[in-house]
Design a protein around this motif. Structure first.
Motif, short mmCIF file in Angstrom:
data_model
loop_
_atom_site.label_atom_id
_atom_site.label_comp_id
_atom_site.label_asym_id
_atom_site.label_seq_id
_atom_site.Cartn_x
_atom_site.Cartn_y
_atom_site.Cartn_z
N CYS A 1 0.78 -1.12 -0.08
CA CYS A 1 0.11 -0.02 0.01
C CYS A 1 0.71 1.09 -0.05
O CYS A 1 0.57 2.33 -0.51
N ASP B 1 -1.28 4.11 -3.74
CA ASP B 1 -2.68 3.90 -3.36
C ASP B 1 -3.16 2.56 -3.92
O ASP B 1 -3.30 2.51 -5.16
N ARG C 1 -8.77 8.56 -1.11
CA ARG C 1 -7.49 8.95 -1.47
C ARG C 1 -7.16 8.00 -2.81
O ARG C 1 -6.61 8.72 -3.94
N PHE C 2 -7.43 6.95 -2.86
CA PHE C 2 -7.18 5.91 -4.00
C PHE C 2 -8.03 6.38 -5.25
O PHE C 2 -7.43 6.44 -6.12
#
Length: 157
Positions: A20, A24, A61-62
């Motif tokens: 991770c 992301d 965020r991803f």
């Protein structure tokens, strides 16, 4: 990775933190990775909740970085980005938030530049066929049909 290799919860957690941290990821990618490591559902849930708590895994965020990246690098339109995010089981809320990352004049400028660049590559002489080829290309890249047809009619006489 060897099929018979097993991981402790601690090892799996560390490995996925690195996975991770590198870029992301979405929840679906993490679940797939953990299943591939042979982890049981309880362990998968434990690792995922740890990753979320420690902010290694953040779906909003991803979604935002995915949308920005695919737009800026691959020149994808909103439709293609939305479909790809849906495929990754991203929530509607996060998809809407991600689309805000690519609004404004830059969106239309990118469409304009992409269309002009592609039009130069199309060797077809028949203007109807030129229009179709350009429209098909832009639609495949995920640009909204009303924008595509407006742009095609503007560029092809």
């Amino acid at each position: 990775m060897k099929r018979n290799e097993t991981y402790t919860l601690e090892e799996a957690t560390r490995k996925l933190e690195g996975y991770c941290a590198y870029q992301d990821r979405c929840h679906k990618e993490i679940v797939t990775k953990l299943k591939g490591m042979g982890m049981i559902p309880l362990a998968i849930d434990t690792v995922i909740s740890h990753l979320i708590k420690e902010n290694f895994l953040n779906e909003e965020r991803f979604a935002k970085s995915f949308a920005r990246g695919k737009f800026k690098i691959k020149k994808w339109g909103k439709n293609r980005i939305v479909n790809e995010l849906k495929f990754r089981d991203i929530s509607r809320y996060n998809i809407q938030t991600a689309l805000k990352e690519i609004e404004g004049p830059e969106y239309f400028n990118t469409l304009d530049n992409l269309a002009k660049k592609r039009l130069k590559q199309i060797t077809e002489k028949n203007s109807q066929k030129r229009k179709k080829k350009l429209a098909d290309y832009l639609l495949y890249r995920g640009w909204e049909s009303h924008l595509v047809y407006d742009k095609v009619n503007e560029l092809v006489g």
